[in-house]
Enzyme design. Structure first.
Site, PDB file in Angstrom:
ATOM      1  N   HIS A  62       0.821  -1.201   0.000  1.00  0.00           N
ATOM      2  CA  HIS A  62       0.000   0.000   0.000  1.00  0.00           C
ATOM      3  C   HIS A  62       0.858   1.256   0.000  1.00  0.00           C
ATOM      4  O   HIS A  62       2.051   1.190   0.259  1.00  0.00           O
ATOM      5  CB  HIS A  62      -0.948   0.033   1.207  1.00  0.00           C
ATOM      6  CG  HIS A  62      -0.245   0.077   2.537  1.00  0.00           C
ATOM      7  ND1 HIS A  62      -0.038  -1.050   3.290  1.00  0.00           N
ATOM      8  CD2 HIS A  62       0.309   1.095   3.244  1.00  0.00           C
ATOM      9  CE1 HIS A  62       0.601  -0.721   4.402  1.00  0.00           C
ATOM     10  NE2 HIS A  62       0.827   0.575   4.393  1.00  0.00           N
ATOM     11  N   GLU A 118      -3.586   3.739   2.008  1.00  0.00           N
ATOM     12  CA  GLU A 118      -3.864   3.813   3.443  1.00  0.00           C
ATOM     13  C   GLU A 118      -3.975   5.280   3.819  1.00  0.00           C
ATOM     14  O   GLU A 118      -3.034   6.048   3.635  1.00  0.00           O
ATOM     15  CB  GLU A 118      -2.738   3.163   4.230  1.00  0.00           C
ATOM     16  CG  GLU A 118      -2.837   3.358   5.729  1.00  0.00           C
ATOM     17  CD  GLU A 118      -1.574   2.909   6.449  1.00  0.00           C
ATOM     18  OE1 GLU A 118      -1.252   3.519   7.482  1.00  0.00           O
ATOM     19  OE2 GLU A 118      -0.904   1.959   5.985  1.00  0.00           O
ATOM     20  N   ASN A 171      -4.479  11.221  12.177  1.00  0.00           N
ATOM     21  CA  ASN A 171      -4.002  11.400  13.549  1.00  0.00           C
ATOM     22  C   ASN A 171      -4.998  12.289  14.277  1.00  0.00           C
ATOM     23  O   ASN A 171      -5.239  13.421  13.873  1.00  0.00           O
ATOM     24  CB  ASN A 171      -2.600  12.015  13.546  1.00  0.00           C
ATOM     25  CG  ASN A 171      -1.590  11.071  12.943  1.00  0.00           C
ATOM     26  OD1 ASN A 171      -1.522   9.910  13.318  1.00  0.00           O
ATOM     27  ND2 ASN A 171      -0.825  11.547  11.981  1.00  0.00           N
ATOM     28  N   HIS A 210       4.540   6.718   3.265  1.00  0.00           N
ATOM     29  CA  HIS A 210       5.524   5.727   2.831  1.00  0.00           C
ATOM     30  C   HIS A 210       4.913   4.747   1.838  1.00  0.00           C
ATOM     31  O   HIS A 210       3.704   4.636   1.729  1.00  0.00           O
ATOM     32  CB  HIS A 210       6.075   4.954   4.033  1.00  0.00           C
ATOM     33  CG  HIS A 210       5.023   4.188   4.790  1.00  0.00           C
ATOM     34  ND1 HIS A 210       4.395   4.700   5.899  1.00  0.00           N
ATOM     35  CD2 HIS A 210       4.483   2.956   4.597  1.00  0.00           C
ATOM     36  CE1 HIS A 210       3.518   3.814   6.362  1.00  0.00           C
ATOM     37  NE2 HIS A 210       3.544   2.744   5.578  1.00  0.00           N
ATOM     38  N   GLU A 244       8.508   1.214   3.873  1.00  0.00           N
ATOM     39  CA  GLU A 244       8.319   0.274   4.970  1.00  0.00           C
ATOM     40  C   GLU A 244       8.482  -1.139   4.421  1.00  0.00           C
ATOM     41  O   GLU A 244       7.908  -1.482   3.396  1.00  0.00           O
ATOM     42  CB  GLU A 244       6.920   0.437   5.561  1.00  0.00           C
ATOM     43  CG  GLU A 244       6.602  -0.528   6.682  1.00  0.00           C
ATOM     44  CD  GLU A 244       5.192  -0.353   7.215  1.00  0.00           C
ATOM     45  OE1 GLU A 244       4.943  -0.802   8.340  1.00  0.00           O
ATOM     46  OE2 GLU A 244       4.333   0.215   6.498  1.00  0.00           O
TER      47      GLU A 244
END
Length: 145
Positions: free
Chosen positions: A6, A56, A60, A80, A123
């Site tokens: 993703h 994604e 926050n 990322h 990631e």
């Protein structure tokens, strides 16, 4: 085998962002909320692309004290790229051997972060489970990811 997972972007208004992506054909496929971490993850994909090519959205939550919510400038809204790898330790070793810094080592045998030559955060996630092992388990984070 390496598999694309993703792309993550940070959002300030999840509903507006979902509505935008709905206009281009993406749909919400799953959602995860973390009370402890104070964030919501929303995964979107085109029909038939669930688990293949997803976006994604990371929201926050505003601070509990009522202070101003986070703002994103200068690319901070892009988080990322993420890839599942067959052996996270071997992958990180290959990257290091070629001169790339591992910003977040795979201390847990599961997750690491590295940056591309242009500074894009990537990631790496272990396919399956590996026991934590040295030298990775003792490595400190370097920089940001």
């Amino acid at each position: 085998m390496t598999k694309y997972l993703h792309t993550m972007i940070r959002v300030t208004d999840p509903d507006a962002t979902i509505a935008f992506f709905n206009l281009i054909g993406l749909e919400e496929v799953r959602r995860q909320e973390s009370e402890a971490g104070r964030f919501t993850l929303i995964f979107l994909a085109a029909p038939g692309q669930e688990g293949v090519a997803e976006v994604e959205l990371t929201y926050n939550w505003p601070a509990e004290d009522g202070s101003k919510p986070e703002e994103y400038h200068g690319g901070r809204n892009f988080g990322h790229l993420a890839y599942r790898v067959e052996d996270i330790y071997a992958t990180c070793e290959r990257l290091m051997d070629e001169g790339h810094m591992i910003n977040r080592p795979p201390r847990d045998g599961h997750m690491a972060f590295v940056r591309t030559p242009d500074g894009i955060s990537v990631e790496l996630l272990q396919d399956g489970y590996l026991e934590p092992m040295e030298p990775w388990a003792s490595m400190e984070n370097t920089g940001s990811w």
